[in-house]
Design a protein around this motif. Structure first.
Motif, PDB file in Angstrom:
ATOM      1  N   GLU A 292       0.838  -1.195   0.000  1.00 45.31           N
ATOM      2  CA  GLU A 292       0.000   0.000   0.000  1.00 45.31           C
ATOM      3  C   GLU A 292       0.874   1.245   0.000  1.00 45.31           C
ATOM      4  OE1 GLU A 292      -3.766   1.948   2.454  1.00 45.31           O
ATOM      5  OE2 GLU A 292      -2.439   0.521   3.455  1.00 45.31           O
ATOM      6  N   ASP A 293       0.600   2.150  -0.934  1.00 44.12           N
ATOM      7  CA  ASP A 293       1.262   3.454  -0.972  1.00 44.12           C
ATOM      8  C   ASP A 293       0.267   4.459  -0.414  1.00 44.12           C
ATOM      9  OD1 ASP A 293       2.355   5.940  -1.593  1.00 44.12           O
ATOM     10  OD2 ASP A 293       3.294   5.214  -3.431  1.00 44.12           O
ATOM     11  N   LYS A 294       0.412   4.786   0.858  1.00 44.70           N
ATOM     12  CA  LYS A 294      -0.576   5.647   1.513  1.00 44.70           C
ATOM     13  C   LYS A 294      -0.551   7.066   0.977  1.00 44.70           C
ATOM     14  CE  LYS A 294      -0.886   2.937   5.754  1.00 44.70           C
ATOM     15  NZ  LYS A 294      -0.816   2.913   7.228  1.00 44.70           N
ATOM     16  N   GLU A 295       0.619   7.534   0.546  1.00 46.53           N
ATOM     17  CA  GLU A 295       0.708   8.883  -0.004  1.00 46.53           C
ATOM     18  C   GLU A 295      -0.095   9.011  -1.295  1.00 46.53           C
ATOM     19  OE1 GLU A 295       4.677  10.243  -0.455  1.00 46.53           O
ATOM     20  OE2 GLU A 295       5.157  10.148   1.692  1.00 46.53           O
ATOM     21  N   LYS A 296      -0.012   7.991  -2.139  1.00 44.30           N
ATOM     22  CA  LYS A 296      -0.740   8.006  -3.411  1.00 44.30           C
ATOM     23  C   LYS A 296      -2.120   7.368  -3.285  1.00 44.30           C
ATOM     24  CE  LYS A 296       3.395   7.874  -6.342  1.00 44.30           C
ATOM     25  NZ  LYS A 296       4.096   7.154  -7.442  1.00 44.30           N
ATOM     26  N   ASP A 297      -2.396   6.780  -2.109  1.00 44.72           N
ATOM     27  CA  ASP A 297      -3.668   6.114  -1.858  1.00 44.72           C
ATOM     28  C   ASP A 297      -3.926   5.029  -2.916  1.00 44.72           C
ATOM     29  OD1 ASP A 297      -6.053   5.516  -0.580  1.00 44.72           O
ATOM     30  OD2 ASP A 297      -7.203   6.970  -1.756  1.00 44.72           O
ATOM     31  N   GLU A 298      -2.944   4.148  -3.078  1.00 44.98           N
ATOM     32  CA  GLU A 298      -3.086   3.074  -4.052  1.00 44.98           C
ATOM     33  C   GLU A 298      -2.258   1.868  -3.638  1.00 44.98           C
ATOM     34  OE1 GLU A 298      -1.710   4.842  -7.696  1.00 44.98           O
ATOM     35  OE2 GLU A 298       0.390   4.360  -7.274  1.00 44.98           O
TER      36      GLU A 298
ATOM     37  N   LYS B  80      -6.770  -0.655  -8.429  1.00 51.45           N
ATOM     38  CA  LYS B  80      -7.815   0.295  -8.041  1.00 51.45           C
ATOM     39  C   LYS B  80      -9.152  -0.422  -7.887  1.00 51.45           C
ATOM     40  CE  LYS B  80     -10.080   4.565  -9.589  1.00 51.45           C
ATOM     41  NZ  LYS B  80     -10.145   5.589 -10.682  1.00 51.45           N
TER      42      LYS B  80
ATOM     43  N   GLU C 158     -11.216  -0.671  -4.397  1.00 48.51           N
ATOM     44  CA  GLU C 158     -12.564  -0.084  -4.318  1.00 48.51           C
ATOM     45  C   GLU C 158     -13.600  -1.095  -3.851  1.00 48.51           C
ATOM     46  OE1 GLU C 158     -13.225   1.472  -8.212  1.00 48.51           O
ATOM     47  OE2 GLU C 158     -12.287   3.411  -7.749  1.00 48.51           O
TER      48      GLU C 158
END
Length: 242
Positions: free
Chosen positions: A53-59, A159, A163
């Motif tokens: 998980e890349d929390k900065e990019k939210d992905e 994504k 989602e």
């Protein structure tokens, strides 16, 4: 992986040459490598495929585990040989990469100037005598362009699963060299949620061609045992020498 990534240009790299990769010593400390959905089938036969998980990019992004600890690649020998039948594309494309430009949808070819593969004397020239990009650069552009398309598909894949709440943290306890070790910090597809999807959602995933990658990912988790065995094999000679 990249230490000094800069755009390729004739003013800066007119006399530079690129040597062919003959060893993978540069990747000996990479314990993970990003992969694309298109690689899952082949990679899953060798490596565990998980998601970070890349929390900065939210992905989320998929990676293969090549070691159980940071700074170790269990698939690169002391002589730099890659000891597996498949090498992730991100490593095969080294020292090149694509970077976004100021214009949306536009990318430029970059090179890691810190790489030992760059030379003034050996290898294939990046530019010809007229200062035009050589065939080697054109081939790199074509290859990176294909990978870029695959990366876009992979982002959409991740994504979609995020989602629909299909990712779950991996928390696995394994036995390594008479010691218990926790495998954490990454995510996997939740099988129970996957199996409980509606027929409509399942068919949608099939239409998007996501299903083969999902099953390859789930099967690949058994390769964590392979990492444990490789780790033990490396520890055993060290123990015998001590």
């Amino acid at each position: 992986m990249f230490e000094q990534l800069v755009p390729v240009n004739k003013a800066r790299h007119a006399t530079k040459k690129i040597k062919q990769i003959e060893g993978f010593g540069f990747a000996s400390q990479f314990h993970i490598a990003s992969v694309m959905v298109h690689e899952f089938a082949r990679a899953s036969a060798i490596y565990p495929v998980v998601f970070l998980e890349d929390k900065e990019k939210d992905e989320f992004r998929p990676v293969v585990l090549m070691g159980l600890d940071a700074g170790e690649n269990l698939f690169v020998s002391t002589t730099g040989k890659w000891e597996a039948s498949y090498v992730p594309a991100i490593i095969r494309r080294y020292p090149f990469a694509l970077a976004s430009t100021d214009q949306e949808g536009q990318f430029t070819v970059c090179i890691d100037e810190a790489s030992d593969l760059i030379s003034d004397a050996e290898g294939v020239a990046l530019f010809d005598e007229k200062g035009e990009p050589s065939e080697a650069i054109e081939n790199v552009k074509r290859y990176l362009g294909e990978l870029q398309q695959m990366e876009a598909f992979t982002r959409e894949f991740c994504k979609y699963f995020a989602e629909h709440n299909l990712f779950t943290p991996l928390n696995m306890r394994v036995q390594q060299a008479d010691q218990a070790k926790n495998i954490t910090g990454c995510y996997v597809v939740n099988e129970e949620r996957l199996n409980n999807l509606s027929n409509e959602r399942f068919l949608e995933m099939r239409e998007k061609r996501y299903l083969p990658a999902v099953y390859a990912h789930l099967v690949s988790l058994g390769q964590i045992e392979r990492l444990m065995m490789l780790k033990d094999e490396r520890l055993t000679p060290a123990a015998n020498q001590s």
